[in-house]
Design an enzyme around this catalytic site. Structure first.
Site, mmCIF file in Angstrom:
data_model
loop_
_atom_site.group_PDB
_atom_site.id
_atom_site.type_symbol
_atom_site.label_atom_id
_atom_site.label_comp_id
_atom_site.label_asym_id
_atom_site.label_seq_id
_atom_site.Cartn_x
_atom_site.Cartn_y
_atom_site.Cartn_z
ATOM 1 N N ARG A 58 79.700 31.853 54.625
ATOM 2 C CA ARG A 58 79.674 31.135 55.894
ATOM 3 C C ARG A 58 80.728 30.040 56.016
ATOM 4 N NH1 ARG A 58 73.328 31.274 57.839
ATOM 5 N NH2 ARG A 58 73.082 33.503 57.414
ATOM 6 N N TYR A 117 70.371 47.382 49.111
ATOM 7 C CA TYR A 117 70.902 48.640 49.635
ATOM 8 C C TYR A 117 70.793 49.728 48.565
ATOM 9 C CZ TYR A 117 72.295 45.567 53.370
ATOM 10 O OH TYR A 117 72.251 44.653 54.399
ATOM 11 N N ARG A 120 79.448 44.548 42.846
ATOM 12 C CA ARG A 120 78.633 43.415 43.294
ATOM 13 C C ARG A 120 77.175 43.651 42.950
ATOM 14 N NH1 ARG A 120 77.281 40.824 49.282
ATOM 15 N NH2 ARG A 120 78.088 38.767 48.824
ATOM 16 N N GLN A 147 84.561 46.372 50.620
ATOM 17 C CA GLN A 147 83.255 46.667 50.045
ATOM 18 C C GLN A 147 82.743 48.006 50.587
ATOM 19 O OE1 GLN A 147 79.320 44.800 51.182
ATOM 20 N NE2 GLN A 147 79.692 43.715 49.264
#
Length: 370
Positions: A321, A183, A230, A104
């Site tokens: 996770r 971001y 993404r 990424q």
């Protein structure tokens, strides 16, 4: 303890274009702050990712395409020769373990601080991140970013393309352009963070322009079949407030659908929402869904949520996770075995092996019956 084997569509192989995967489980990118201060991946990272090589695809954590794009301390980068060399050790270890990796690429935009990067953050507009940001000296008030000039926008597009070339040189099979989670690219999409009046702001067409140009430049650099994107429709991370989510994402999908990208990765994907359904209807390529699981690892490792996404049209399912705490998550789902819980959240972002490479594999946790 008796386990019941699971026959799940998540465990079926998947092949489309350049993606040839043994299962449909993707390890989502997760920033773990285990790089050196200059962004070079450390040897421990090779161990961490190799432990998780049974994932159908690993999307490695966000790496910055230039120095000003750095967000937090000890995150990775991909804009220098030392970064390429460090990542090459990681990809080699994963490849030796039978895995496949994309990297990424993320520019933080206003999510950055001079105390971390030594530079004033750049953003679409001079709108600071709400609250504080973590720096090497602890939490500090967010810096006011400087609005990017057209020349800086063009330079940043070029930096993404160069970073993609570096990623391929480092042994990655492809890259994921990060336009989610508040971001830089996401900041261009939002009405609150993008207050520009030039060709990169205002209308939906203006606000998606930067993302489209970045993706097209990266695709031209390494081939569209090696490029994923993404997005996080409606996401509020890092103070985001898009304003017109239902208009942004159909326009963005339509602008990029014909590019032949490797995949589109939707964060917090909910198959019951209109925006997910509309994206699936418009996007003709591979769709990765990342379900909302909360802060704990569910007892099924995310299997049921993932299966709902597949039933709603996703092709692959990204989990975070559950993979963080369970290096052999694929086997645990296949066997219906118990899962490790995530330990202290603090350990997610602190250097060293504790809470990183020391999560036990299944063979270490199951005690044979007497």
């Amino acid at each position: 303890m008796t386990n019941t084997a699971v026959d799940s569509p998540l465990l079926q192989p998947f092949r489309s274009g350049a993606l040839d995967l043994p299962n449909r489980l993707v390890m989502a990118p997760m920033t773990r702050n285990r790089a050196a201060s200059d962004g070079v991946p450390l040897p421990l990272m090779a161990t961490y990712y190799a432990q998780r090589a049974s994932a159908g695809l690993i999307i490695a954590e966000a790496a910055t395409p230039n120095a000003v794009g750095q967000t937090y301390p000890n995150i990775t980068a991909i804009h220098g020769a030392a970064h390429v060399a460090g990542w090459r050790r990681v990809t080699g270890a994963v490849r030796d373990a039978g895995g496949r990796m994309f990297l990424q690429i993320q520019h933080g935009g206003r999510v950055g601080h001079p105390a971390t990067s030594g530079l004033t953050p750049l953003a679409p507009s001079s709108v600071p991140l709400p609250g504080t940001i973590f720096t090497p000296g602890g939490h500090r008030p967010a810096a006011v970013p400087r609005a990017m000039t057209p020349a800086e926008i063009r330079a940043t597009v070029a930096d993404f393309a160069d970073a993609a070339r570096n990623a391929i040189a480092a042994g990655f099979a492809g890259v994921e352009v990060h336009a989610a989670n508040g971001y830089l690219l996401h900041q261009f999409l939002g009405q609150d963070t993008n207050r520009r009046t030039d060709a990169y702001g205002g209308s939906v067409a203006g606000r998606i322009r930067f993302v489209v140009e970045v993706v097209q430049a990266v695709a031209a650099a390494i081939g569209p079949e090696r490029v994923g994107l993404r997005v996080s429709p409606g996401g509020t991370a890092n103070g985001m407030d898009e304003g017109d989510t239902d208009a942004i994402y159909p326009a963005l999908v339509d602008a990029l659908d014909s590019e032949g990208l490797a995949y589109l990765h939707v964060v917090h994907a909910d198959p019951g929402t209109a925006v997910f359904q509309e994206i699936r209807r418009r996007w003709r390529g591979v769709l990765i869904g990342n379900p909302v699981l909360g802060d704990t690892v569910p007892d099924d490792g995310g299997r049921r949520a993932g299966e709902r996404l597949l039933a709603a049209g996703a092709d692959l399912v990204a989990l975070g996770r559950p993979f963080l705490a369970n290096p052999d998550l694929v086997d645990r789902i296949r066997l219906g075995a118990p899962l490790n819980p995530v330990r202290d959240r603090y350990l997610m972002y602190v250097g060293g092996p504790t809470g990183y490479t020391d999560y036990p594999a299944l063979a270490e946790t199951l005690v044979p019956a007497p």
